[in-house]
Scaffold this motif. Structure first.
Motif, PDB file in Angstrom:
ATOM      1  N   GLN A 149       0.830  -1.092   0.019  1.00  0.00           N
ATOM      2  CA  GLN A 149       0.061  -0.017  -0.208  1.00  0.00           C
ATOM      3  C   GLN A 149       1.066   1.284  -0.080  1.00  0.00           C
ATOM      4  O   GLN A 149       2.042   1.435   0.378  1.00  0.00           O
ATOM      5  N   GLY A 150       0.204   2.260  -0.562  1.00  0.00           N
ATOM      6  CA  GLY A 150       1.341   3.544  -0.116  1.00  0.00           C
ATOM      7  C   GLY A 150       2.391   3.397  -1.200  1.00  0.00           C
ATOM      8  O   GLY A 150       2.473   3.196  -2.429  1.00  0.00           O
ATOM      9  N   PHE A 151       3.493   3.757  -0.421  1.00  0.00           N
ATOM     10  CA  PHE A 151       4.952   3.502  -1.076  1.00  0.00           C
ATOM     11  C   PHE A 151       5.249   2.245  -1.790  1.00  0.00           C
ATOM     12  O   PHE A 151       5.794   2.117  -3.071  1.00  0.00           O
ATOM     13  N   THR A 198       3.633   1.905  -4.921  1.00  0.00           N
ATOM     14  CA  THR A 198       4.473   2.850  -5.999  1.00  0.00           C
ATOM     15  C   THR A 198       5.602   2.177  -6.513  1.00  0.00           C
ATOM     16  O   THR A 198       5.920   2.171  -7.759  1.00  0.00           O
ATOM     17  N   ARG A 213      11.750   3.303 -14.357  1.00  0.00           N
ATOM     18  CA  ARG A 213      11.264   4.202 -13.411  1.00  0.00           C
ATOM     19  C   ARG A 213      11.490   4.030 -12.102  1.00  0.00           C
ATOM     20  O   ARG A 213      11.226   4.623 -10.969  1.00  0.00           O
ATOM     21  N   ASP A 220      14.145  -2.376   3.951  1.00  0.00           N
ATOM     22  CA  ASP A 220      13.716  -1.939   4.805  1.00  0.00           C
ATOM     23  C   ASP A 220      12.041  -2.583   5.271  1.00  0.00           C
ATOM     24  O   ASP A 220      11.753  -3.030   6.325  1.00  0.00           O
ATOM     25  N   THR A 270       9.752   9.403 -10.135  1.00  0.00           N
ATOM     26  CA  THR A 270       8.884   8.597  -9.570  1.00  0.00           C
ATOM     27  C   THR A 270       8.500   8.813  -8.230  1.00  0.00           C
ATOM     28  O   THR A 270       7.157   8.893  -7.774  1.00  0.00           O
ATOM     29  N   ILE A 271       9.409   9.420  -7.481  1.00  0.00           N
ATOM     30  CA  ILE A 271       9.203  10.019  -5.985  1.00  0.00           C
ATOM     31  C   ILE A 271       8.707  11.380  -5.928  1.00  0.00           C
ATOM     32  O   ILE A 271       8.740  11.989  -4.879  1.00  0.00           O
ATOM     33  N   ARG A 285      -0.080  10.654  -0.278  1.00  0.00           N
ATOM     34  CA  ARG A 285      -0.288   9.185   0.366  1.00  0.00           C
ATOM     35  C   ARG A 285       0.501   7.995  -0.424  1.00  0.00           C
ATOM     36  O   ARG A 285       1.010   7.038   0.234  1.00  0.00           O
ATOM     37  N   ARG A 286       0.770   8.126  -1.680  1.00  0.00           N
ATOM     38  CA  ARG A 286       1.512   7.198  -2.381  1.00  0.00           C
ATOM     39  C   ARG A 286       3.025   6.884  -1.872  1.00  0.00           C
ATOM     40  O   ARG A 286       3.599   6.293  -2.621  1.00  0.00           O
ATOM     41  N   LEU A 287       3.558   8.010  -1.145  1.00  0.00           N
ATOM     42  CA  LEU A 287       4.846   7.935  -0.764  1.00  0.00           C
ATOM     43  C   LEU A 287       4.760   7.373   0.650  1.00  0.00           C
ATOM     44  O   LEU A 287       6.180   7.591   1.403  1.00  0.00           O
ATOM     45  N   CYS A 288       3.731   7.178   1.338  1.00  0.00           N
ATOM     46  CA  CYS A 288       3.677   6.855   2.632  1.00  0.00           C
ATOM     47  C   CYS A 288       3.474   5.422   3.061  1.00  0.00           C
ATOM     48  O   CYS A 288       3.168   4.335   2.115  1.00  0.00           O
ATOM     49  N   GLN A 289       3.611   5.151   4.300  1.00  0.00           N
ATOM     50  CA  GLN A 289       3.535   3.731   4.733  1.00  0.00           C
ATOM     51  C   GLN A 289       2.213   3.350   5.418  1.00  0.00           C
ATOM     52  O   GLN A 289       1.479   4.205   5.574  1.00  0.00           O
ATOM     53  N   GLN A 290       2.070   2.300   5.982  1.00  0.00           N
ATOM     54  CA  GLN A 290       0.719   1.848   6.347  1.00  0.00           C
ATOM     55  C   GLN A 290      -0.019   2.544   7.603  1.00  0.00           C
ATOM     56  O   GLN A 290      -1.233   2.531   7.535  1.00  0.00           O
ATOM     57  N   ASP A 291       1.127   3.338   8.182  1.00  0.00           N
ATOM     58  CA  ASP A 291       0.367   4.349   9.160  1.00  0.00           C
ATOM     59  C   ASP A 291       0.161   5.547   8.906  1.00  0.00           C
ATOM     60  O   ASP A 291      -0.148   6.549   9.733  1.00  0.00           O
ATOM     61  N   PHE A 308       2.566   7.695   7.838  1.00  0.00           N
ATOM     62  CA  PHE A 308       4.021   8.338   7.912  1.00  0.00           C
ATOM     63  C   PHE A 308       4.783   8.345   6.695  1.00  0.00           C
ATOM     64  O   PHE A 308       4.481   7.306   5.758  1.00  0.00           O
ATOM     65  N   HIS A 328       7.236   6.830   4.089  1.00  0.00           N
ATOM     66  CA  HIS A 328       7.890   5.695   4.300  1.00  0.00           C
ATOM     67  C   HIS A 328       9.424   5.786   4.743  1.00  0.00           C
ATOM     68  O   HIS A 328      10.264   6.475   3.985  1.00  0.00           O
ATOM     69  N   ALA A 329       9.915   4.901   5.649  1.00  0.00           N
ATOM     70  CA  ALA A 329      11.245   5.057   6.049  1.00  0.00           C
ATOM     71  C   ALA A 329      12.280   4.739   4.447  1.00  0.00           C
ATOM     72  O   ALA A 329      13.455   5.273   4.483  1.00  0.00           O
ATOM     73  N   LEU A 359      11.351   5.726   1.430  1.00  0.00           N
ATOM     74  CA  LEU A 359      11.365   7.171   0.724  1.00  0.00           C
ATOM     75  C   LEU A 359      12.266   8.031   1.399  1.00  0.00           C
ATOM     76  O   LEU A 359      13.190   8.551   0.553  1.00  0.00           O
TER      77      LEU A 359
END
Lengths: 148, 148, 148, 148
Positions: free
Chosen positions: C17-19, C22, C44, C62, D22-23, D43-49, D51, D53-54, D56
């Motif tokens: 999901q999310g990142f 992506t 990409r 990670d 991409t990022i 959102r598409r750069l974040c993790q499950q909670d 935040f 993403h580590a 990223l």
């Protein structure tokens, strides 16, 4: 957090025992979250080519960062190193090594620290290593440590 | 790369001098790309709570990985530590520490190594730390090192 | 700790999901404390010279290590990365990257993990990176995370 | 080393392609040995909670440090990441991430860098991660890279 002068004096002395006595660590100054130490660079602390041993430099950085952390935690707790990383910018020789360590992010359970190690030859001071650490603050009883 | 038995014997002895003599490092076995060492865990190597000092463990892992690397490079070169990271899985006590280090990726200029450190208490052996290193193989003249 | 099959299936899905959507992360297998994932190596996701971007490799390691940790903790908790270190053994190209991560030391608050990343080109599989992480298991409420 | 303005402009553009496109990496300023970049936290750069993403954050720090290094090397060479370590000081959310990276020790073959990542929410800027890298400067032909 206010840090008591007596506590700082105690920690400065406490920092030298066991392994740090063996490597001749000398506390220079301890302020809340910041510690400076020195080591005289003698042959018995060097590696095969006459440079300061990478292990010595790592130990110095770890301990200096550890007691920088100590100065910010409850007296009921002890500091244990969770992990660290150290980069060696150049081979180190000279009269002394000096290490400056500071807490970049305090915390109740986890503290992050950085340390720089310099070689000192006469009046020339050269940055020779840099380290980052994760320190854990743990209740004394949890690791069976005596009061200190 | 073929490694000469005489070379391995030389390196095994060469591994103990200066700082590694100070910490009482004992070579156990050296094979091409793989080195095992031991240290007797005495009070003067411990930290304030009686555990093996994190700096000692780091030094042991660094040196063992360094000489594991040495066994794979040209005799015209020397090994310098570029950087390492070490994680402390649990506080270490016991009779001995044992370190096993190996090269995971050799190279002409850069070698990557790993090391595990165990505490040994009687017949119980516990993994207490793990490290990863980047080692540089540099021409002897470049760092002004004597022939060895 | 027993890990429920339903929980593992949930986590395997939750991992994308999310990142991680992506970057096209595909879960391959999740077992207690061990996770395997894949990423198709498309342009990409690459850097300026056509290799897999170091950041992609780090992200994959990670995340795979994070969900390997997830499989061992209480459902009331979430995993946050405290820190990691990754070494790049060689530039990575190929059809896929595959990452294998495992917990080397579980714990109630801190887990230590390792991850290996391989490039896969046809039938050839090459180790191209290795990482070590410190993960924190934190109560869901503490970070304001919703139930999952 | 003098760095040409045209070269800096070229590198600033070159920094965004493939994975960094991409990022959504945005170069802010590039000076010799120092690079600042931004990423809009979607959102598409974040993790499950929810935040950042580590992975990223690690990617951003790696790339920003890589191009900070690029600005100091010969045009005949390319930068490859040898390894890095990143510490996550706190979970990151906000409108943007900003990364500042700089070379702490240049070199012909090896460069050492540091990077700080901040989250920016309105006018509040918070240090959320810190990284240290080892970069290799390698001749273009050695890795089969085209002229750039």
């Amino acid at each position: 957090m206010k840090v008591d002068k007596t506590r700082l004096e105690f920690l400065k002395k406490d920092a030298v025992q066991g392994f740090t006595r063996t490597i001749g660590l000398v506390p220079v100054s301890l302020n809340p979250g910041k510690f400076v130490t020195r080591v005289k660079l003698v042959r018995r602390l060097c590696q095969q080519d006459g440079f300061a041993h990478a292990g010595l430099i790592a130990a110095m950085a770890d301990h200096t960062a550890g007691y920088a952390s100590y100065s910010l935690i409850s007296e009921a707790n002890r500091i244990l190193t969770v992990e660290f990383k150290v980069s060696y910018l150049k081979p180190a020789s000279g009269d002394f090594l000096e290490c400056k360590a500071w807490v970049i992010k305090p915390g109740r359970q986890i503290l992050f620290t950085e340390a720089e190690v310099y070689s000192i030859k006469g009046t020339v001071k050269t940055l020779i290593a840099k380290a980052m650490h994760t320190m854990a603050s743990v209740p004394r009883e949890k690791i069976g440590a005596k009061k200190a």
